[in-house]
Every structure is written in structure tokens, then in C-alpha cells.
Design a protein around this motif. Sequence first.
Motif, short mmCIF file in Angstrom:
data_model
loop_
_atom_site.label_atom_id
_atom_site.label_comp_id
_atom_site.label_asym_id
_atom_site.label_seq_id
_atom_site.Cartn_x
_atom_site.Cartn_y
_atom_site.Cartn_z
N SER A 82 1.00 -1.40 -0.03
CA SER A 82 -0.13 -0.34 -0.33
C SER A 82 1.06 1.57 -0.39
N ASP A 83 0.15 2.66 -1.01
CA ASP A 83 1.01 3.66 -0.06
C ASP A 83 -0.08 4.44 0.22
N ARG A 87 -1.36 2.92 5.76
CA ARG A 87 -0.28 1.66 6.34
C ARG A 87 0.29 1.68 7.41
#
Length: 380
Positions: A82-83, A87
Amino acid sequence: MTPDRLAQLTELRHALHQIPEISGAEGKTAAFIADFLRGHDPDQLLTGLGGHGVAAVYDGAADGPTVMIRCELDGLPIEELSDQPYRSTHPGLGHLCGHDGHMTIVAALAQDLAARRPARGRVALLFQPAEETGQGARAVIADPAFPQIAPEYAFALHNLPGLPVGAVALCAEAANCASRGMRIRLMGKTSHAAAPQDGISPAGAMAQLLPALAALAGGQDLGPDYALVTLTHARLGEATFGIAPGEGEVWATLRTVNDARMEALIAEATDLTGRICADSGVGCDINFDDVFDACTNDAEAVTILQAACHAAGHPVEIRDLPQRWSEDFGQFGKTARAAMIWLGSGEMQPQLHNPDYDFPDDAIPVGVSIFSAILDDLLR
């Protein structure tokens, strides 16, 4: 739900998302939840239930049933992909099953109950540990403190990728399959690789066992006789060229729609393993882990959930077939009228346990409204 409140709950969900912990090690998450609940005036707060479980109780003024709303504390030992700014901050761990969203929905109920207690009976909001291993519900029920909150009714939800965000579905009977991990240890005798005849290698037994176990149950129709054996791990000896192996392991997951078929499948797999090992002159030791009984929805609880969805303005799809994956919520159904509902998390959402899964915040108001309607129906 107002936009401001949804934004507040979204912030809560994102905070939980950043601190995933595996089953049995949810101490930080449990402390976070307990602090949140203390700020919303429960009449009773139980901690340490079955490990790290937390329960907040809200009492009504008159006698009535105890209604439990349950969610899960644990995350998964999977690195998140995930960015997003929220996160996971715990390397190798991620909230990739949506338990952060489930907790947020139940936490929202605490806010509502603090503002307006039930008219009768009581509500127990349970944040359960160790769902992913199948150990948490049993541990909570076995805890000496659990009789203080033992419910007449129990409800839960689980998000479901493939279903539009906020859509709801409900199984009339069987909701989740039974499953358990079968761990087979093969025991022979090592020898020098130059003289394999002086040892007893489990290689031949393993070569027979792998296809034979898979052939026991191929998992076709999801009817009452559904059964599936999935090979998940195999190891033979040590990673060396100088030793002929003397031991090995085979892991398989057994899966069925109901508990009776599971008992039969266990007997079949155990008998098959014993015969192959005996014929090969190899000893074997069999153990079972991650034990999940089947989760079956109670008919009255299903009717209550249907009415709650209608009252909250959410059409509900009734399904005849269960999910193939397992859930330990079924343990509460052995003593309470219990049912679990599916809450859509998006048609394009990655599947549960995928590294890029993320619970959709827009589903939070739907879950809150359904549970609130249940409590209004039973306790107002």
C-alpha cells in the motif's frame, strides 16, 4: 451518519489499520480499544478475555436479553502492499481481512450507547482476539469472566469483497465452512546419502501421500457433502546432499460445510495416512491446528437481521450457500441465537488476505445502522 462523524470514524479506522497484531498478540490493539471504550462510559469494561479480548457492557433500565455484538482484534502475518499514509507501521503485518473496519463499526455503537442506553436488557460489545487461528472464540467462552456477558443473542458481520460497497447478504443456514489444519509428521531413519539402504526414507510415503490426500476430496458442489483437502506445505529431510532423509512433514487443510462431514473426512485422511505409512515402514504422528467448527446461522437471528436491514434501509440478499473460508464466530452460536451478515467491501476489492486489500470506509455507516437497528428491535 453525518460527514463529520464518518470522518471521525475513518480516522479511528486508519489508526487501527496502522497497528496490526497477529492472533494472540493483540496487546497494543486491545489497549487502544479499551482506552476508547473508557471514554464512552460503559457500565462494565472487561479486559483480558480469552487473552486480549475486551468487552464493554451497556445496561438497560429494565430486564431483558443480553445482546452481544462481536468483532475481531487480530491482523495477519502478511506484508501490506500500500502507498496509503495510514499503511501498517508493523513490518510483516497487516489488517488485510478488514478487522480494523469491523472494530470501528462496533466502536461507533459504543458512542451511540453512551448517549442512549438500551431501554431494557443489556448490550455487550465484544472485541475478540485470535479469530484468524480459530482459538479466540473458544478462549473467550472458556474465560471465567465470560458468564458475566454470556448472551442470549449474538451478531457479527464480515466484509465481503465482490459485493458492492455497502450491499448486504445473509445466509439462511450454513454461513462458513468448518476447517482444520492436518499436520503429519513422517518418521524414518537417516543414513549417509551414499548408503540410503541403511536408513528408512519417508520419501516414498510422501510421494504417495500427497496425491492421495488431495484425491480424498476435490471440493465440487457447496452442498451438505462438500469436502476439500488442500495441500499447503511439505518438507523432506534437511537441505543437504550428504544425508538421506529420515523424517518429513506434510500439511493439509481439510474443509467441509458441516461438522459431521468434517469428522468423516478426518477419519478418512487419518486412515489413509496410517495405511500408506505402515506399508512404507515409516512411522507417523498426526496433529490438528487452526480448528474451526462450521458456522451456522440461527433461524430467529436471521429473521432479526433481515428486519434490521429493512429498518435501516438496506436491501438484503438471502443466500443458500456458505462462504468456503472459516470463522470462529460459530462457537457463540452453540449457546446463543447467533447470525453473521456479509457487508460488501467492493466489486473490485482484492480478496481477503491479499497484500493490497483495504477495508472501504464508506461501508462503516451501513454496518453501524444495521447493528443499531438490531438493538432497537430487541432492547427498546
